[in-house]
Design an enzyme around this catalytic site. Structure first.
Site, short mmCIF file in Angstrom:
data_model
loop_
_atom_site.label_atom_id
_atom_site.label_comp_id
_atom_site.label_asym_id
_atom_site.label_seq_id
_atom_site.Cartn_x
_atom_site.Cartn_y
_atom_site.Cartn_z
CG ASP A 71 140.76 -57.84 -12.99
OD1 ASP A 71 140.81 -57.08 -13.97
OD2 ASP A 71 139.94 -57.70 -12.06
CE LYS A 127 140.71 -52.70 -18.36
NZ LYS A 127 140.17 -53.59 -17.30
CD GLU A 177 137.59 -56.58 -17.49
OE1 GLU A 177 136.55 -55.94 -17.26
OE2 GLU A 177 138.70 -56.04 -17.65
CG ASP A 195 132.87 -55.76 -14.81
OD1 ASP A 195 133.13 -54.90 -13.95
OD2 ASP A 195 133.74 -56.47 -15.33
#
Ligand code: AMP
Length: 512
Positions: free
Chosen positions: A28, A91, A192, A216
């Site tokens: 992850d 990211k 994800e 999420d």
């Protein structure tokens, strides 16, 4: 029957060897934290640090010099002591151009460079060197790779890496390239929310039929996905979200409140900005246990209550609800159709988030697993499936954005529509508009708008050598093949002559 090995010199049972070679790991790669997991005795397990405590590797990279780089926990304090050479939230920059991130530049304490070439990959300047977000993300992946290799005592070179479901092709490609740079063969890029469902084991029983919403809220991104799970098939019905909404924004709300309240002068004071940022995050986290928070910054007492905090961030939580509504609409479902709501990401620990989401879906939430670990655990389950240990399970994803080509007048002609299941092949026939036309330009775009100028260009190429024919006679087939990672191969073929060309649509941001 299993045989138990005995050490004949000591008469003791020998430790049973776990086959460590060929392990496929699940990663992850998060905005705030990253994790690595693998299957241990049939159970997905996160890998912790050397003292066996912390599974989270903060996604922070500090450059002491070009050759001396620290990643993770040890780099955190450098956010304050050496902010210009310490990278966080990389990211957010993956697969982005300078134009994409210009508005957010002020939130980075490091130098995000504009090289004045439109649509070229954003670069980060550290000391006198320039780095791409791919290279920087690779540093995090290398750290995770080292961590698991130490635990297993064996080399690891195959991985599954997760990305937000909303990531476009450029961002997925950038993630894959980062893996490659870190010495990992990336077998699959997985959404994800898909990984999260796998971690909860939903659908692993072939009898299970469920419609699931995966909410999420991580450090930097928000995703909502609606999955239909039936007979071991995971189908993403719709995805929605916001690549610029996450825990960082909640921290920033507190930070900006204190800056205004106490007149902190943060201009040209990166160290103070970082100190405020870390204190704001500590305040936010404390509200899962306490109703008040207090700290001293630069000799000034900064306070906040949970009630104040919840008022400050109410609109951020409401923004996630808009995405939930859009996803339900795209999936053509109503709230009553949702059987389960899965909570993922560290920011779902906030009471305000849990309360609001539970009320919206009118459901008790699935939040029994550690929300920080869920995605990595699911990636390990996916890795195990790819290793052939779970043959009954199929994964079907959808493409989050439409793919098409430019036609006359700059119009977008969609070949693969948004929310189409992947892998998929699709094609359409075109022809020439001029007599004797020898070449045809194929420009590929991603997005929902009618004009290609409003969408994102993935690339273009020219089909050359079309034999001379009158306008309208050539039959040119444009064929798209989108694989399970969401990466596109485009073929143009003139069917009468057989002239053809195939191009893998590496995004303009990929490494060659
Ligand atoms: P992730 O990207 O899933 O690792 O999410 C990390 C985010 O979760 C960061 O913004 C953290 O500040 C946030 N977080 C972690 N623990 C808590 C907590 N107890 N309360 C609120 N936010 C938290």
């Amino acid at each position: 029957m299993a045989k138990i090995p005995i050490d004949l010199t000591k008469g003791a049972l020998k430790e049973v060897e776990v086959p460590k070679e060929n392990v496929i790991i699940g990663i992850d790669l998060g905005t705030t934290n990253s994790l690595v997991a693998y299957m241990l005795d049939g159970k997905p397990t996160v890998v912790t640090d050397h003292v066996g405590k912390n599974a989270l590797v903060p996604s922070i990279i500090h450059f002491e010099s070009a050759d001396s780089v620290i990643v993770g926990q040890d780099a955190i304090e450098k956010l304050i002591t050496d902010p210009e050479n310490t990278i966080f939230s990389i990211k957010r920059l993956m697969g982005k151009s300078y134009q994409d991130v210009e508005d957010y530049k002020r939130f980075f304490s490091y130098q995000v460079i504009d090289n004045e070439v439109e649509d070229s990959l954003v670069k980060i300047r550290i000391k006198d060197k320039f780095y791409t977000p791919i290279e920087l993300s690779a540093k995090i992946l290398e750290q995770l790779k080292r961590r698991i290799e130490k635990t297993l005592g064996a080399e690891v070179n195959r991985a599954v890496i997760t990305v937000p479901a909303y990531f476009n092709d450029a961002q997925r490609q950038a993630t894959r390239d980062a893996g490659k740079l870190a010495g990992l063969d990336v077998l699959r890029i997985v959404n994800e929310p898909t990984a999260a469902s796998l971690a909860y084991g939903i659908g692993l029983d072939a009898e299970d039929t469920k419609t699931v919403a995966v909410y999420d809220l991580g450090g930097g991104t928000f995703d909502i996905s609606i999955l239909k799970i039936e007979h071991g098939i995971f189908e993403v019905l719709a995805t929605n979200g916001d690549t610029f909404l996450g825990g960082d924004d909640f921290d920033r709300a507190i930070q900006e409140y204190w800056i205004e309240e106490h007149n902190f002068d943060t201009d040209n004071n990166a160290a103070l900005t970082q100190e405020l940022r870390l204190a704001a995050e500590a305040a936010k986290k404390s509200f899962t246990k306490k109703a008040t928070f207090e700290t001293t910054i630069n000799g000034i007492i900064c306070k906040m209550t949970k009630v104040q905090f919840e008022r400050l961030v109410e609109s951020l939580v409401q923004r996630t609800l808009s995405s939930c509504k859009n996803a339900l609409k795209d999936a053509e479902l109503s709230i009553e159709d949702i059987d389960e709501v899965i909570m993922v990401g560290g920011s779902t620990r906030m009471d305000l988030v849990q309360g609001t989401i539970s009320k919206f879906f009118n459901k008790k939430l699935n939040n029994t697993l550690n929300p920080d670990e869920v995605v990595a655990l699911g990636a390990a389950v996916q890795a195990d499936i790819l290793a052939g240990n779970n043959k009954d399970i199929l994964l079907i994803d959808v493409t989050p954005l439409s793919l098409g080509i430019e036609t006359v007048g700059g119009l977008m002609d969609t070949i693969i529509a948004r929310n189409t299941k992947v892998p998929i092949k699709a094609g359409r026939q075109y022809t020439t508009s001029v007599d004797g036309q020898k070449n045809l330009k194929v420009a590929v775009y991603q997005g929902e708008r009618d004009l290609v100028a409003d969408n994102r260009k993935l690339g273009e190429f020219v089909l050359r050598g079309i034999p001379s024919m009158a306008a309208g006679i050539p039959k040119i087939e444009i064929h798209f093949l989108l694989n399970a990672d969401g990466i596109l191969k485009v073929r143009a073929k003139e069917l009468r002559s057989g002239v053809e060309q195939t191009v893998e649509m590496r995004s303009p941001y990929g490494i060659s």
